[in-house]
Scaffold this motif. Sequence first.
Motif, PDB file in Angstrom:
ATOM      1  N   VAL A  34       0.863  -1.179   0.000  1.00  0.00           N
ATOM      2  CA  VAL A  34       0.000   0.000   0.000  1.00  0.00           C
ATOM      3  C   VAL A  34       0.898   1.227   0.000  1.00  0.00           C
ATOM      4  N   GLU A  35       0.755   2.031  -1.035  1.00  0.00           N
ATOM      5  CA  GLU A  35       1.596   3.224  -1.197  1.00  0.00           C
ATOM      6  C   GLU A  35       0.702   4.451  -1.263  1.00  0.00           C
ATOM      7  N   LYS A  36       1.134   5.505  -0.592  1.00  0.00           N
ATOM      8  CA  LYS A  36       0.416   6.775  -0.671  1.00  0.00           C
ATOM      9  C   LYS A  36       1.094   7.640  -1.720  1.00  0.00           C
ATOM     10  N   VAL A  37       0.322   8.130  -2.665  1.00  0.00           N
ATOM     11  CA  VAL A  37       0.836   8.990  -3.728  1.00  0.00           C
ATOM     12  C   VAL A  37       0.311  10.393  -3.457  1.00  0.00           C
ATOM     13  N   THR A  38       1.222  11.314  -3.129  1.00  0.00           N
ATOM     14  CA  THR A  38       0.798  12.669  -2.763  1.00  0.00           C
ATOM     15  C   THR A  38       1.207  13.721  -3.791  1.00  0.00           C
ATOM     16  N   ASP A  39       2.082  13.375  -4.719  1.00  0.00           N
ATOM     17  CA  ASP A  39       2.527  14.332  -5.724  1.00  0.00           C
ATOM     18  C   ASP A  39       1.415  14.574  -6.741  1.00  0.00           C
ATOM     19  N   PHE A  40       1.017  15.841  -6.889  1.00  0.00           N
ATOM     20  CA  PHE A  40      -0.123  16.182  -7.740  1.00  0.00           C
ATOM     21  C   PHE A  40       0.091  15.741  -9.183  1.00  0.00           C
ATOM     22  N   GLN A  41       1.303  15.876  -9.708  1.00  0.00           N
ATOM     23  CA  GLN A  41       1.571  15.458 -11.088  1.00  0.00           C
ATOM     24  C   GLN A  41       1.392  13.945 -11.254  1.00  0.00           C
ATOM     25  N   ASP A  42       1.816  13.186 -10.250  1.00  0.00           N
ATOM     26  CA  ASP A  42       1.635  11.731 -10.299  1.00  0.00           C
ATOM     27  C   ASP A  42       0.154  11.374 -10.268  1.00  0.00           C
ATOM     28  N   ILE A  43      -0.608  12.089  -9.422  1.00  0.00           N
ATOM     29  CA  ILE A  43      -2.050  11.847  -9.328  1.00  0.00           C
ATOM     30  C   ILE A  43      -2.720  12.149 -10.662  1.00  0.00           C
ATOM     31  N   LEU A  44      -2.351  13.281 -11.272  1.00  0.00           N
ATOM     32  CA  LEU A  44      -2.900  13.631 -12.582  1.00  0.00           C
ATOM     33  C   LEU A  44      -2.544  12.593 -13.640  1.00  0.00           C
ATOM     34  N   GLY A  45      -1.384  11.971 -13.493  1.00  0.00           N
ATOM     35  CA  GLY A  45      -0.955  10.937 -14.424  1.00  0.00           C
ATOM     36  C   GLY A  45      -1.917   9.761 -14.486  1.00  0.00           C
ATOM     37  N   TYR A  46      -2.682   9.570 -13.417  1.00  0.00           N
ATOM     38  CA  TYR A  46      -3.699   8.516 -13.397  1.00  0.00           C
ATOM     39  C   TYR A  46      -5.039   9.027 -13.929  1.00  0.00           C
TER      40      TYR A  46
END
Length: 78
Positions: A34-46
């Motif tokens: 379980v990984e938390k992704v907090t970087d906005f660019q990474d989130i937008l990548g999804y």
Amino acid sequence: MMEIKILGSGCKNCTTLTKVVEEVLGELNMEATVEKVTDFQDILGYGVMKTPGLVVNGTVKFAGRIPSKDEVKKVLEG
């Protein structure tokens, strides 16, 4: 092993989603990273515009809301 990512800034809803996922994993006796992704660019990548988001094995399953435990169970049991 299953890979789960929680997308979000670390807000209350993101924390709640993390707890729901961890509870379901425990109930199902499943192991996953379980990984938390907090970087906005990474989130937008999804393609997620509203958090929290739940990604399982690279596929966005939920975004913009906290799914119920039953919904998470169905996704993880596949």
